[in-house]
Design an enzyme around this catalytic site. Structure first.
Site: not given
Length: 429
Positions: A351, A390, A348
């Site tokens: 968001s 990430r 992820e």
RNA sequence: GGAGAGGUGGCCGAGCGGCUGAAGGCAACUGCCUGCUAAGCAGUUAUACGGGCAACCGUAUCGAGGGUUCGAAUCCCUCCCUCUCCGCCA
């Protein structure tokens, strides 16, 4: 928070939201407390009215020179006044309890949000091809080590575990990505913000980190300040307490900041290397919009975050979060996951949330409609655009070659001084 | 951190214990007037909560929170912010 009137008129809906989001249901307690609060308020209003009139009559008596009458009225007024003070004392307590309960009522999920936990999330889109490698691939920790671009141990020495140190071209890549992302967003009409990294309690309540996430934040006791867990906090609170003109909307901001999260209690395989860290860089997108535009703005915000991944040519998927997986304050959330081949999983990196007026009620951000009428709360939205660690994991693992080098995405090359590949070079001893 | 000045409505600005949700001006809006525009004249223009079908009524709000007082924008205390000077420091 929600409008207390809305809660009163939609009790079942709000209770369902609590269930679906896995939040404790305080609605019953809240309604009782609200009755108490309203009755008390009415009583105080009435008593104050009486007291005010008596008080005015004291003035009249004094003016008329009737000392005796003035004294008598003064005494009566004093009694009323003392009585009110007692009621106000009670009101303070009731009001504080009421507010606390109000802050614990979650936002209502949108109609098209699937009900359930993580398993009920829906993949609504996939983009790009997952690459195949014809050699044994390395994970980001190995690559970081071989290339001398990541040092976890020394970060642990300086600050603690999960405080990574990017070195050399690793640090340069982070810097380049931040610049690239900000440039993309600026080009699309977002105003760049360099926000404070510390925020006060009001700001944390405003964007709804408090009460639920208070323990996940680093807190500076001496000044009662918090290290921001996301630049959403300072950026959304930029307009706290303000009344905007309709003509000023929509407002789009993009903000780079470092972000700090305690991540208490999360250890293990999920937290290796850069996967979950206490401090990380992120470019954030925040919008303030008219209520009737927020759904549309949510979709275009998602597209904005996707733009980053497309520019970097990273395979990703868009996930519509189910009720149980979305945040307390959100009405609807899309997550963006990118592919990390050596981890063999989706990570992820963004968001993308629509809060409707949930945050703007807390932070008191309103606008004056064109042509007058009552003030209305703006709708707020935000998305990561995107988070760095990430992203690095994915870029390194995707870009690796059999020789142990990393190819730099074409769009990033200009931000890398024309360099197209990270090769083992200066390694710190 | 120390000394001083200040924080009043969309803006400017008066008020410094009752008649002040707040003078006056600007801006905006409505009507009148007027070839058009400008000017002029009259009026309207804060927010929240509660009550009433409604006109309306009540309460709160003059940076925030306490206090004094029958009564606070006005007096006292604490805090925050802005400006000036001094000190300290990337």
């Amino acid at each position: 928070m929600l409008d207390i009137k809305f809660i009163r008129e939609n009790i079942e809906l709000v209770k369902k939201a609590c269930r679906d989001k896995g939040e404790p249901d305080v609605v019953g307690d809240l309604l009782i407390k609200d009755d108490e609060r309203r009755e008390l308020q009415a009583e105080i209003d009435e008593k104050r009215h009486e007291q005010k009139q008596h008080s005015a009559s004291v003035g009249e008596a004094i003016k008329a020179g009737d000392k005796k009458k003035a004294e008598a009225r003064k005494n009566k007024a004093k009694t009323l006044s003392d009585n009110i003070k007692q009621l106000e004392e009670k009101q303070r307590v009731v009001q504080a309890e009421w507010e606390k309960l109000m802050l614990h009522v979650p936002n209502i999920p949108a109609q098209d949000v699937p009900v359930g936990g993580e398993d009920a999330n829906v993949i609504v889109k996939e983009w790009g091809d997952i690459p195949k490698f014809d050699f044994d691939i390395r994970d980001h920790l190995d690559l970081g080590d071989i290339l001398g671009i990541l040092d976890m141990e020394r970060g642990a020495k300086v600050a603690g575990s999960a405080f990574p140190v990017l070195v050399g071209d690793g640090a340069k890549m982070a810097r380049g990505l931040i610049a690239l992302m900000l440039d993309i967003h600026r080009e699309n009409g977002f105003v760049e913000i360099a926000p404070p990294y510390l925020a006060n309690r009001d700001a944390m309540v405003g964007s709804a980190q408090i009460p639920k996430l208070e323990d996940d934040m680093y807190h500076i006791q001496q000044d009662d300040l918090f290290l921001i867990p996301t630049s959403e906090v300072p950026t959304t609170n930029l307009h706290a307490g303000e009344i905007l003109a309709e003509a000023e909307l929509p407002i789009y901001y993009t903000a780079y900041s470092a972000n700090f999260r305690r991540e208490a209690g999360s250890y293990g395989a999920e937290t290796r290397g850069l996967l979950r860290v206490h401090q990380f860089d992120k470019v954030e997108l925040v919008k303030f919009v008219l209520p009737e535009e927020s759904q549309k703005e949510h979709e275009s915000l998602l597209a904005e975050a996707e733009k980053v991944l497309q520019t970097l040519e990273i395979p990703y998927r868009v996930k519509l979060l189910a009720t149980g997986d979305m945040s307390f304050a959100a009405n609807k959330v899309y997550d963006l996951d990118i592919w990390a081949p050596a981890e063999r999983k989706w990570l992820e990196v963004s968001s993308c949330s629509n809060f409707l007026d949930f945050q703007s009620r807390r932070a008191n951000i309103r606008y004056r409609p064109d042509g007058g009428g009552a003030l209305r709360y703006v709708h707020t939205l935000n998305a990561s655009g995107v988070a760095l660690p990430r992203l690095l994991v994915s870029l390194w693992e995707l870009g690796q070659t059999e020789r142990g080098t990393i190819k730099i995405p074409v769009a990033l090359v200009p931000y890398f001084g024309g360099m197209e590949e990270i090769i083992p070079r200066v390694k710190i001893p």
